[in-house]
Design an enzyme around this catalytic site. Structure first.
Site, mmCIF file in Angstrom:
data_model
loop_
_atom_site.group_PDB
_atom_site.id
_atom_site.type_symbol
_atom_site.label_atom_id
_atom_site.label_comp_id
_atom_site.label_asym_id
_atom_site.label_seq_id
_atom_site.Cartn_x
_atom_site.Cartn_y
_atom_site.Cartn_z
ATOM 1 N N ARG A 76 53.523 -11.370 62.548
ATOM 2 C CA ARG A 76 54.251 -10.100 62.733
ATOM 3 C C ARG A 76 54.034 -9.642 64.170
ATOM 4 O O ARG A 76 52.929 -9.234 64.529
ATOM 5 C CB ARG A 76 53.738 -9.025 61.765
ATOM 6 C CG ARG A 76 54.124 -9.303 60.316
ATOM 7 C CD ARG A 76 53.782 -8.135 59.411
ATOM 8 N NE ARG A 76 52.388 -8.132 58.990
ATOM 9 C CZ ARG A 76 51.959 -7.738 57.796
ATOM 10 N NH1 ARG A 76 52.818 -7.314 56.886
ATOM 11 N NH2 ARG A 76 50.678 -7.736 57.491
ATOM 12 N N ASP A 172 49.343 -4.617 60.270
ATOM 13 C CA ASP A 172 50.418 -3.666 59.943
ATOM 14 C C ASP A 172 49.860 -2.269 59.704
ATOM 15 O O ASP A 172 50.469 -1.460 59.012
ATOM 16 C CB ASP A 172 51.188 -4.132 58.703
ATOM 17 C CG ASP A 172 50.297 -4.221 57.469
ATOM 18 O OD1 ASP A 172 49.054 -4.151 57.624
ATOM 19 O OD2 ASP A 172 50.830 -4.362 56.351
ATOM 20 N N ASP A 250 40.857 -9.287 47.722
ATOM 21 C CA ASP A 250 40.599 -7.847 47.534
ATOM 22 C C ASP A 250 40.360 -7.509 46.060
ATOM 23 O O ASP A 250 39.462 -6.717 45.744
ATOM 24 C CB ASP A 250 41.695 -6.972 48.164
ATOM 25 C CG ASP A 250 43.108 -7.414 47.811
ATOM 26 O OD1 ASP A 250 43.277 -8.490 47.212
ATOM 27 O OD2 ASP A 250 44.058 -6.678 48.134
#
Length: 406
Positions: A76, A172, A250
């Site tokens: 990204r 992000d 996670d």
């Protein structure tokens, strides 16, 4: 009056001032010697000695801990938005080095990272091929690659560079003006309280209507691992690295075997927000929740505040008392009366279904991981509903989480 005591006092003051001056000169000489030892032979000329005020600042700066910010990047190029804010708000390049770890080998993203020159360190995850996965997990390849990248990058920070703590951020995330101040203030808590295992910048229920933006200094303990801008100690990595999972790291962190009854610190108002709709989870929560998270915009001087209320014993005493002394109300009462300015109330749930129904009605994220609700502590979720503090809570004889609720 005899002039002798006054003269003695003046002499003592002069001697003290001279000693102070000598100490500062000595510190300056030591610093110059240190710099010379670190410098190659044909170095630039030495800058003039700093002014006294500047000198004190430098001394103070040298005593503060170094906490690197590890930014995980892939493909990204919008990582620029993340890095711009980190570099704009960090109070010191020495104390908060930014390390960007890039996976995927994406050339455009690599170019963006390189454009920052020496302001950031750029490291590259060497294994770019697919991870071998069971056939039924082929569609989850992205999650396997992320887990591999985390393991490698955290290994670099704690093993190769030997840092003692680190803040983990993904490419992000945009950070708040007091992001660094917050983490600097909570680091001593993490070091001093074995019942804490992380601090996060994120409130899972941090939408504007659900938080009290006027209490941006408010912090909580939570049993739910929030991620999304989080601080961990090297000791925790020593514990997690040998058993790090192949994928879904996670949710693995949220399992009782890893959490082991420990909590994280989290803020009332988030210190990160995510702008990344594009990613492996294909914006599953982004449109519904994440894009509405309120990013704190008011600088809170956390390092000047007393945060000892977050220590486990003190927190449990005052927080549980606050929750269970609040009057219990039914959802209908909460929804019909004008609530602005009224005191805190408690909504009680008795099982998984009643928790989910009430969470949905309040606009909270209603999913549970290993039985733990997002932002919950001892089963209690604290939010604001129509301007009023609401505790969504189990009965006071709560005995622990039930993983079958997930």
């Amino acid at each position: 009056p005899h002039p002798l005591p006054a003269q003695l006092l003046r002499l003592a003051q002069d001697a003290e001032a001279e000693l102070r001056r000598q100490r500062q000169l000595l510190l300056q000489i030591q610093r110059l010697q240190r710099r010379r030892r670190q410098r190659p032979a044909a170095a630039v000329p030495e800058p003039p000695p700093p002014s006294p005020g500047r000198r004190e600042e430098e001394e103070e700066e040298e005593e503060l801990p170094v906490i690197p910010v590890l930014v995980l990047a892939c493909d990204r190029s919008s990582v620029r938005r993340c890095l711009d804010k980190l570099l704009r708000y960090r109070p010191s390049a020495r104390r908060f080095p930014v390390i960007v770890s890039q996976d995927c080998g994406h050339a455009e993203t690599a170019g963006v990272i390189a454009s920052y020159g020496r302001a950031v360190a750029h490291i590259r995850q060497p294994e770019l091929g697919d991870v071998p996965v069971p056939p039924e997990h082929r569609k989850f390849q992205g999650y396997y690659r992320i887990s591999r990248h985390y393991r490698w990058a955290l290994g670099q920070v704690f093993r190769t560079f030997r840092y003692r703590a680190a803040i983990v951020v993904e490419d992000d995330l945009e950070v708040a003006p007091d992001f660094f101040e917050y983490f600097q203030a909570v680091l001593p808590l993490l070091r001093g309280d074995p019942s804490l295992w992380c601090a996060s910048a994120w409130n899972d229920n941090g939408r504007e209507a659900l938080v009290d933006a006027g209490r941006a200094e408010l912090l909580y303990r939570t049993d739910f691992f929030p991620g999304l801008g989080w601080l961990l100690l090297a000791e925790l990595w020593d514990e997690l690295e040998p058993k790090w999972p192949a994928a879904f790291w996670d949710d693995w962190m949220r399992q009782p075997e890893q959490r082991r009854g420990r909590s994280c610190v989290r803020p009332e108002v988030s210190r990160t927000m995510t702008f990344g709709r594009k990613g492996v989870s294909h914006g599953q929560f982004f449109d519904q929740y994440l894009k509405f998270i309120k990013l704190n915009d008011r600088f809170v001087p956390f390092t000047k505040l007393d945060l000892s209320y977050l220590k486990k014993d003190r927190y449990e005493r005052f927080f549980l008392q606050q929750v269970y002394s609040a009057p219990e109300v039914q959802l209908e009462e909460l929804q019909k009366e004008p609530a602005e300015g009224l005191g805190a109330v408690r909504l009680q749930y008795r099982g998984r279904d009643s928790f989910k129904a009430l969470a949905k009605a309040l606009g909270l994220m209603d999913d549970l991981k290993s039985g733990v609700p997002r932002a919950g502590y001892r089963g209690i979720v604290s939010v604001v509903c129509r301007g009023r503090r609401v505790f969504l809570a189990p009965p006071s004889d709560w005995t622990g989480y039930d993983p079958s609720w997930s």
